[in-house]
Design an enzyme around this catalytic site. Structure first.
Site, PDB file in Angstrom:
ATOM      1  N   GLY A  14       0.908  -1.351   0.069  1.00 14.37           N
ATOM      2  CA  GLY A  14       0.047   0.079   0.120  1.00 14.37           C
ATOM      3  C   GLY A  14       0.791   1.309   0.090  1.00 14.37           C
ATOM      4  N   ASP A  15       0.270   2.282  -0.260  1.00 17.04           N
ATOM      5  CA  ASP A  15       1.038   3.648  -0.219  1.00 17.04           C
ATOM      6  C   ASP A  15       1.974   3.698  -1.039  1.00 17.04           C
ATOM      7  OD1 ASP A  15      -0.598   4.209   2.038  1.00 17.04           O
ATOM      8  OD2 ASP A  15       0.735   3.119   3.188  1.00 17.04           O
ATOM      9  N   HIS A  45      -5.830   7.412   0.079  1.00 21.26           N
ATOM     10  CA  HIS A  45      -5.167   7.989  -1.115  1.00 21.26           C
ATOM     11  C   HIS A  45      -5.051   9.483  -1.221  1.00 21.26           C
ATOM     12  CE1 HIS A  45      -6.760   4.113  -3.405  1.00 21.26           C
ATOM     13  NE2 HIS A  45      -5.674   3.763  -2.544  1.00 21.26           N
ATOM     14  N   VAL A 251      -4.303   7.665   6.833  1.00 18.29           N
ATOM     15  CA  VAL A 251      -5.498   7.102   7.560  1.00 18.29           C
ATOM     16  C   VAL A 251      -5.163   7.195   9.030  1.00 18.29           C
ATOM     17  CG1 VAL A 251      -7.337   5.380   7.987  1.00 18.29           C
ATOM     18  CG2 VAL A 251      -6.461   5.670   5.716  1.00 18.29           C
TER      19      VAL A 251
HETATM   20  P1  IMP Z   1      -6.680  -3.322   7.977  1.00 20.19           P
HETATM   21  O1  IMP Z   1      -6.628  -3.483   6.498  1.00 20.19           O
HETATM   22  O2  IMP Z   1      -6.934  -2.123   8.727  1.00 20.19           O
HETATM   23  O3  IMP Z   1      -7.248  -4.590   8.777  1.00 20.19           O
HETATM   24  O4  IMP Z   1      -5.164  -3.501   8.325  1.00 20.19           O
HETATM   25  C1  IMP Z   1      -4.133  -4.603   8.162  1.00 20.19           C
HETATM   26  C2  IMP Z   1      -2.901  -4.429   7.658  1.00 20.19           C
HETATM   27  O5  IMP Z   1      -3.021  -3.527   6.405  1.00 20.19           O
HETATM   28  C3  IMP Z   1      -2.215  -3.234   8.584  1.00 20.19           C
HETATM   29  O6  IMP Z   1      -0.702  -3.487   8.690  1.00 20.19           O
HETATM   30  C4  IMP Z   1      -2.221  -2.069   7.974  1.00 20.19           C
HETATM   31  O7  IMP Z   1      -1.751  -0.971   8.311  1.00 20.19           O
HETATM   32  C5  IMP Z   1      -2.415  -2.354   6.434  1.00 20.19           C
HETATM   33  N1  IMP Z   1      -3.071  -1.481   5.495  1.00 20.19           N
HETATM   34  C6  IMP Z   1      -4.400  -1.730   5.295  1.00 20.19           C
HETATM   35  N2  IMP Z   1      -4.849  -0.519   4.364  1.00 20.19           N
HETATM   36  C7  IMP Z   1      -3.577  -0.051   3.910  1.00 20.19           C
HETATM   37  C8  IMP Z   1      -3.227   1.093   3.294  1.00 20.19           C
HETATM   38  O8  IMP Z   1      -4.201   1.562   2.348  1.00 20.19           O
HETATM   39  N3  IMP Z   1      -2.073   1.427   3.095  1.00 20.19           N
HETATM   40  C9  IMP Z   1      -1.004   0.844   3.814  1.00 20.19           C
HETATM   41  N4  IMP Z   1      -1.246  -0.021   4.768  1.00 20.19           N
HETATM   42  C10 IMP Z   1      -2.375  -0.551   4.891  1.00 20.19           C
HETATM   43 MG    MG Z   2      -2.325   5.320   1.387  1.00 24.73          MG
END
Ligand code: IMP
Ligand code: MG
Length: 340
Positions: A14-15, A45, A251
């Protein structure tokens, strides 16, 4: 005029800067539809257009093109408050729809996501997505079609997209998170609550595999990860700062862990997603002289070598290169179809 179905997904954790690449594509290619797959409002985003910064958690990043219709696929979890707020901020009420079958995140899901195993072990974003998907699987979840706040926005998204593709329009499919956070293909339990590889995103929005024309996998010039889980070559916070790679989660506000670009991970991701193209962001963060450049030939030679090495290592053309925060700070390269 470009047409067909382009799927854009994150290549790492992500990111990677998908929002930036997608907003560029939306402005330059004029898609008639943009549809978001992925988990839900755990995504953040960030896009910069005309000097304004916009942070989105629910709407497709193609919102920057006022002619593009915006859709959320059935697989996506909706937080109605976040969804309605973003529609208001972007003034996009008339062109935004979500699938009748999107599941709804409730207050109790957010509460459960901010305690116990999910918080302490997985390090989730605390936005309620895991518990909402869990209820969905248990067949006790609440759907958009049953939520009075969402009645004006309901659609059959799979039908709408497939019809647009039948008419040979351009459809952008926006993934969220990154393929290495996939519930199935990532390092369990340090993963998100869905499959977020290109195939999973297509399933979210309701298109079959033969519909896809391009799979654009986005990588950042270095790797970041928020939350728990392995990160090879992880730098100390001091070293991260020294390199100018310090980032905070959009977030959660958490400091992102950082490491240099990792070819082994990138190769696995290219294969998992069947990438046809690569988007590479933040080249200026490792080669400051590349900042704002929009012409490949004018890049410093070290930066060019980095891009060409990446193409060779990943056997996939690097087509879009981000050189600054604005949606249009992009180098777009022609794909030599004889080579690939
Ligand atoms: P969840 O998706 O909130 O359940 O988080 C599970 C894992 O995914 C954690 O390590 C979060 O930090 C990561 N994560 C979830 N969505 C994102 C995103 O959009 N960007 C980066 N990390 C994410
Ligand atoms: Mg992001």
């Amino acid at each position: 005029m470009e047409s067909g179905c382009w799927v854009i997904v994150g290549g790492a954790f992500g990111d990677e800067g998908k929002g930036k690449i997608i907003s560029y594509l939306a402005l330059k290619k004029d898609p008639s539809l943009a549809v978001r797959g992925g988990v839900g409002p755990n995504a953040g985003h960030t896009l910069v257009h005309n000097g304004a910064t916009l942070k989105l958690r629910m709407l497709p990043c193609a919102v920057v093109n006022e002619k593009t219709q915006l859709l959320l696929g059935a697989g996506v979890l909706v937080d109605p408050e976040v969804f309605l707020k973003e529609i208001e901020v972007t003034n996009s009420r008339s062109r935004t729809r979500l699938d009748r079958n999107c599941a709804v995140i409730e207050k109790k899901h957010i509460q459960l996501d901010q305690e116990g195993h999910l918080k302490d072990v997985v390090g989730t974003t605390g936005t309620g997505t895991g518990p909402a998907n869990s209820d969905r699987v248990l067949r006790v979840g609440k759907l958009a079609r049953d939520d009075e706040r969402l009645q004006d926005y309901l659609d059959n998204v799979s039908f709408t997209i497939n019809s647009a593709l039948d008419r040979h329009e351009l459809v952008l499919v926006e993934g969220t998170q990154g393929a290495l956070l996939s519930l199935f293909h990532g390092d369990y339990p340090y993963v998100t609550s869905k499959d977020v590889s290109a195939s999973g995103i297509c399933s979210d929005i309701g298109i079959g595999p033969k519909r896809v024309n391009e799979v654009l996998v986005v990588f950042k010039s270095y790797t970041t990860r928020v939350g728990s889980g392995p990160l090879e070559g992880e730098l100390t916070p001091d070293e991260t700062k020294k390199r100018g790679w310090q980032e905070y989660g959009s977030v959660t506000g958490r400091l992102r862990r950082a490491a240099p670009f990792n070819y082994n991970l990138a190769r696995a991701s290219v294969t998992l997603n069947s990438a046809t193209q690569i988007g590479l962001t933040k080249l200026d963060s490792i080669y400051p002289e590349a900042s704002g450049e929009r012409d490949f030939d004018r890049l410093p030679s070290k930066a060019k070598e980095f891009v060409l090495e990446m193409e060779a290592e990943l056997s996939t053309p690097v087509v879009y290169i981000g050189t600054g925060p604005d949606a249009e700070d992009i180098i777009e390269r022609k794909v030599d179809s004889r080579k690939w």
